[in-house]
Design an enzyme around this catalytic site. Sequence first.
Site, PDB file in Angstrom:
ATOM      1  N   CYS A   1      41.518  38.194  33.999  1.00 54.96           N
ATOM      2  CA  CYS A   1      41.864  37.843  35.387  1.00 54.96           C
ATOM      3  C   CYS A   1      42.546  38.996  36.114  1.00 54.96           C
ATOM      4  CB  CYS A   1      42.754  36.594  35.430  1.00 54.96           C
ATOM      5  SG  CYS A   1      41.977  35.113  34.778  1.00 54.96           S
ATOM      6  N   ASN A   2      42.210  40.213  35.725  1.00 56.71           N
ATOM      7  CA  ASN A   2      42.824  41.392  36.339  1.00 56.71           C
ATOM      8  C   ASN A   2      41.722  42.392  36.679  1.00 56.71           C
ATOM      9  OD1 ASN A   2      44.231  43.801  36.929  1.00 56.71           O
ATOM     10  ND2 ASN A   2      45.940  43.197  35.618  1.00 56.71           N
TER      11      ASN A   2
END
Length: 474
Positions: free
Chosen positions: A391-392
């Site tokens: 999620c980055n």
Amino acid sequence: MLASFATAVPEVNLRDELFFMQLRADEFSRLDAGRHAYLDYTGSALYAERQVRAHASLLSRSVFGNPHSENPASLESTRVIEQARAQVLQFLDAPTEEYAVIFTANASAAIKLVAESFPFGRNASLVMAADNHNSINGIREYAKRADAPVHYLPLDAELRLDHPELYLAGWLSSERGLFAFPAQSNFSGVKHPLSLVRRAQSLGYRVLIDAAAFVPTSPLSLRSVPADFVALSFYKVFGFPTGVGALVARKSALARLHRPWFAGGTLEYASVQNDRHLLRPAADGAFEDGTPAFLSIAALEEGFKLLDEVCMRRLNTHVTRLTGYLLDGLRALRHRSGSPLVRVYGPTGMEDRGPTIAFNVLDRSGRAVPFSNVETRAHDEGLSLRGGCFCNPGASEAAFGFRADETARCLDQISDAGFSIERLSECLGPEVPVGAVRASLGLPSNIADVDRVLALIQSYSEDSSTRLLSLSAH
């Protein structure tokens, strides 16, 4: 000791080592009973057995009710909630007269409270680190809706912020609004400089820190680092309960936010006939939507007790030692040809980094083995690792060397057919990895866990004769 790695176990305080060994045996025995090596603490901490027992005991002997009342059950819930607020402030060394604690579902919900209420506009910009969880990246949608300028701070080759103070000072002083960054990267483990808080504030920014990956193993003092807003999730700190996070905010900063709606618990009154309402004046009351998760909040006390016993600085030393050992071991792994077996993303040393390491296994030609392959083999060996981009996207794009034009072309090409990692990887080509493996350490971790990860990665070597020997000695 395993000579194949040419790396020694770092020196350790014997008393502390015995402490963590006993704690694992007493509170996390399920790991060794199931031969489970858990290395996904950035995803979630593991709860100690005492936390569950204490919470069950509390619930069995108490009567808790919805806190929005004055009956005995409600007052007991209110007491527990207020006690938990005080413990959160103590945990973050936050002055009670300056900070308020707003309970949320998680760190993402805490960040959203700021995002939806911040007065973005052409004279109030949003500045973010390129290294951010998507919970922070999503703030840009609120900023863009308000026609606010949106800027990203770039990363250098080690995935650290590249001259952030120069960028912060370089944008127009008339448009400075909110600056948001993670205290510790959930991708690479990089610890970004907390000195940026005071510097950004001196330039006219309000500062939001995503502390979700930082505070589980590192002390944070809001007396020393007076951020305007701090977001965290408690399941990442001590594993239990899930569904409870917090926004810890300066009361003066909260006063500048404008709630876009109201809900139960946030109001002094609401009138349907007269189409009006009045928010509660208390900082926590005006921002806590609906009924707080009072039964779960009651479980925080035992988690804080555990951390008090462990001592955050001793925990930090413990995980730093293990992270250094894992990092050295990964970097030492080689194919028979001498080529590296692993590519580590971010710092290759321990300076200003936390217990999170992102890496890819390389084949003998130097190409990344798909992370899903490593995840599957880890699963079969009883290891919990994490694979993907975590999620980055900003840190991932920088780490994997994505070119913006090529990525845009591929995203356009595959969007209609339905996005998948496999389709993106096929479009970008075999030389560009899409996703990595992440190992992260926490309170119950030990050398044996790390050795099992190293043994797993060693199994990808073309030289089977140098695979690891039995690790039972640990």
